[in-house]
Design a protein around this motif. Structure first.
Motif, mmCIF file in Angstrom:
data_model
loop_
_atom_site.group_PDB
_atom_site.id
_atom_site.type_symbol
_atom_site.label_atom_id
_atom_site.label_comp_id
_atom_site.label_asym_id
_atom_site.label_seq_id
_atom_site.Cartn_x
_atom_site.Cartn_y
_atom_site.Cartn_z
ATOM 1 N N LEU A 27 0.603 -1.285 0.028
ATOM 2 C CA LEU A 27 -0.616 0.110 -0.024
ATOM 3 C C LEU A 27 0.784 1.532 0.317
ATOM 4 C CD1 LEU A 27 -2.976 -1.087 2.861
ATOM 5 C CD2 LEU A 27 -2.895 -1.463 0.330
ATOM 6 N N ILE A 28 0.168 2.375 -0.745
ATOM 7 C CA ILE A 28 1.227 3.085 -0.989
ATOM 8 C C ILE A 28 0.352 4.723 -1.057
ATOM 9 C CG2 ILE A 28 1.940 4.953 -2.474
ATOM 10 C CD1 ILE A 28 3.988 2.470 -1.889
ATOM 11 N N GLN A 29 0.969 5.760 -0.042
ATOM 12 C CA GLN A 29 0.274 6.605 0.574
ATOM 13 C C GLN A 29 -0.379 7.462 -0.561
ATOM 14 O OE1 GLN A 29 1.965 9.544 3.353
ATOM 15 N NE2 GLN A 29 0.230 8.918 4.448
ATOM 16 N N ARG A 30 -0.910 8.248 -0.651
ATOM 17 C CA ARG A 30 -1.804 9.166 -1.574
ATOM 18 C C ARG A 30 -2.394 9.867 -0.871
ATOM 19 N NH1 ARG A 30 -5.204 7.280 -6.616
ATOM 20 N NH2 ARG A 30 -6.810 6.522 -5.423
ATOM 21 N N CYS A 31 -2.074 11.477 -1.516
ATOM 22 C CA CYS A 31 -3.066 12.659 -0.947
ATOM 23 C C CYS A 31 -4.332 12.630 -1.938
ATOM 24 C CB CYS A 31 -2.293 13.957 -1.679
ATOM 25 S SG CYS A 31 -2.700 15.436 -1.307
ATOM 26 N N THR A 32 -4.950 12.703 -0.702
ATOM 27 C CA THR A 32 -6.809 13.047 -1.287
ATOM 28 C C THR A 32 -7.331 14.059 -2.124
ATOM 29 O OG1 THR A 32 -7.724 13.843 0.106
ATOM 30 C CG2 THR A 32 -7.946 11.517 0.294
ATOM 31 N N SER A 33 -6.018 15.340 -1.994
ATOM 32 C CA SER A 33 -6.164 16.567 -3.048
ATOM 33 C C SER A 33 -5.627 16.102 -3.910
ATOM 34 C CB SER A 33 -5.626 17.652 -1.860
ATOM 35 O OG SER A 33 -5.443 19.175 -2.980
ATOM 36 N N CYS A 34 -4.210 15.872 -4.149
ATOM 37 C CA CYS A 34 -3.545 16.204 -5.561
ATOM 38 C C CYS A 34 -3.375 14.861 -6.106
ATOM 39 C CB CYS A 34 -1.950 17.507 -5.453
ATOM 40 S SG CYS A 34 -0.862 16.735 -4.097
ATOM 41 N N HIS A 35 -3.244 14.101 -5.570
ATOM 42 C CA HIS A 35 -3.004 12.931 -5.607
ATOM 43 C C HIS A 35 -2.285 12.142 -5.486
ATOM 44 C CE1 HIS A 35 -7.972 12.279 -7.672
ATOM 45 N NE2 HIS A 35 -7.326 12.184 -6.143
ATOM 46 N N ARG A 36 -0.808 12.836 -5.399
ATOM 47 C CA ARG A 36 0.604 12.820 -5.538
ATOM 48 C C ARG A 36 0.938 11.635 -4.101
ATOM 49 N NH1 ARG A 36 5.153 16.471 -5.189
ATOM 50 N NH2 ARG A 36 7.280 15.679 -3.600
ATOM 51 N N LEU A 37 1.496 10.402 -4.954
ATOM 52 C CA LEU A 37 2.201 9.499 -4.240
ATOM 53 C C LEU A 37 3.834 10.050 -2.738
ATOM 54 C CD1 LEU A 37 1.784 6.388 -6.210
ATOM 55 C CD2 LEU A 37 0.412 7.310 -5.440
ATOM 56 N N GLN A 38 2.943 9.050 -2.222
ATOM 57 C CA GLN A 38 4.460 8.731 -1.143
ATOM 58 C C GLN A 38 4.704 7.948 -0.399
ATOM 59 O OE1 GLN A 38 5.149 12.399 1.765
ATOM 60 N NE2 GLN A 38 3.352 12.738 2.344
ATOM 61 N N HIS A 39 6.422 7.986 -0.305
ATOM 62 C CA HIS A 39 6.302 6.796 0.396
ATOM 63 C C HIS A 39 8.241 7.043 1.032
ATOM 64 C CE1 HIS A 39 6.808 2.771 1.977
ATOM 65 N NE2 HIS A 39 7.170 2.608 2.229
ATOM 66 N N PRO A 40 8.381 6.149 2.269
ATOM 67 C CA PRO A 40 7.488 6.918 3.272
ATOM 68 C C PRO A 40 6.521 7.185 3.816
ATOM 69 C CG PRO A 40 10.266 7.203 4.320
ATOM 70 C CD PRO A 40 9.293 7.487 3.073
ATOM 71 N N PRO A 41 5.442 6.495 3.999
ATOM 72 C CA PRO A 41 4.160 8.018 4.989
ATOM 73 C C PRO A 41 4.390 8.531 5.664
ATOM 74 C CG PRO A 41 3.875 5.334 5.044
ATOM 75 C CD PRO A 41 5.205 5.588 5.064
ATOM 76 N N ALA A 42 3.543 9.990 5.351
ATOM 77 C CA ALA A 42 4.070 11.105 6.471
ATOM 78 C C ALA A 42 2.403 11.970 6.639
ATOM 79 C CB ALA A 42 5.233 12.057 5.836
ATOM 80 N N PRO A 43 2.457 12.472 7.238
ATOM 81 C CA PRO A 43 1.576 13.069 8.043
ATOM 82 C C PRO A 43 0.329 14.083 6.707
ATOM 83 C CG PRO A 43 2.641 13.671 9.791
ATOM 84 C CD PRO A 43 3.322 12.690 8.634
ATOM 85 N N GLU A 52 -4.709 15.032 4.112
ATOM 86 C CA GLU A 52 -6.185 13.920 4.102
ATOM 87 C C GLU A 52 -4.956 13.530 3.107
ATOM 88 O OE1 GLU A 52 -8.822 13.391 5.720
ATOM 89 O OE2 GLU A 52 -8.502 15.667 6.947
ATOM 90 N N MET A 53 -4.702 11.926 3.957
ATOM 91 C CA MET A 53 -4.179 11.072 3.124
ATOM 92 C C MET A 53 -5.252 10.109 2.756
ATOM 93 S SD MET A 53 -0.939 12.555 1.616
ATOM 94 C CE MET A 53 0.105 12.801 1.970
ATOM 95 N N GLU A 54 -4.680 8.754 2.151
ATOM 96 C CA GLU A 54 -5.756 7.459 1.413
ATOM 97 C C GLU A 54 -4.461 6.753 1.120
ATOM 98 O OE1 GLU A 54 -8.677 7.815 -1.439
ATOM 99 O OE2 GLU A 54 -6.455 8.793 -2.528
ATOM 100 N N ALA A 55 -4.914 5.437 0.924
ATOM 101 C CA ALA A 55 -3.367 4.145 0.273
ATOM 102 C C ALA A 55 -4.322 3.966 -0.776
ATOM 103 C CB ALA A 55 -3.253 3.465 1.498
ATOM 104 N N ILE A 56 -3.708 3.838 -1.648
ATOM 105 C CA ILE A 56 -3.701 2.415 -3.026
ATOM 106 C C ILE A 56 -3.054 1.464 -2.789
ATOM 107 C CG2 ILE A 56 -4.090 4.787 -4.212
ATOM 108 C CD1 ILE A 56 -1.751 4.017 -5.962
#
Ligand SMILES: [Zn+2]
Length: 135
Positions: A27-43, A52-56
């Motif tokens: 699972l990779i963290q994705r910003c709900t607003s701009c859909h940017r992916l980031q790893h490792p996860p951060a707030p 606001e973050m979600e995971a794909i």
């Protein structure tokens, strides 16, 4: 008795990632607003500063962006030589992991790899990668 595998620090921000691995999902963290992916996860999203973050779920496919081969000092329980890779996932973010099944002198930048899940302990699963050509 073999050495215990070191455990990650579980936080509110990265818990989903480790729980995903336990279910054999990367699972990779994705910003709900701009859909940017980031790893490792951060707030916070570094792109738009949204909280606001979600995971794909990533496909687990990618290529070797860079790598190092660790020889010394050997730290139990890791096997040596230990090939540490920075994988460029096809979703467009990078992840540090371990490469198995390829001799260190055959590892190459750009090599296609795919994720595997390794049950390290009863309650602990780690990701690792293997050459996609060897499957
Ligand atoms: Zn964002």
């Amino acid at each position: 008795m073999s050495a215990q595998h070191p455990r990650p620090g579980i936080t509110h921000d990265n818990r989903f990632f480790w729980e995903g691995l336990a279910q054999h999902k990367l699972l990779i963290q994705r910003c709900t607003s701009c859909h940017r992916l980031q790893h490792p996860p951060a707030p916070m999203c570094p792109g738009c500063h949204c909280f606001e973050m979600e995971a794909i779920e990533a496909s687990g496919r990618g290529t070797v962006h860079s790598f190092v081969v660790a020889h010394h000092p050997p730290i139990p329980p890791f096997e040596y030589p230990n090939v540490i890779v920075l994988v460029e996932l096809e979703e467009g973010t990078r992840l540090v992991s371990r490469l198995v099944g390829t001799p260190p002198d055959e590892v190459a930048i750009g090599m296609a790899v795919a994720v595997e899940f390794e049950q390290v302990a009863d309650d602990f699963v780690l990701h690792r990668f293997r050459s996609a050509a060897s499957r």
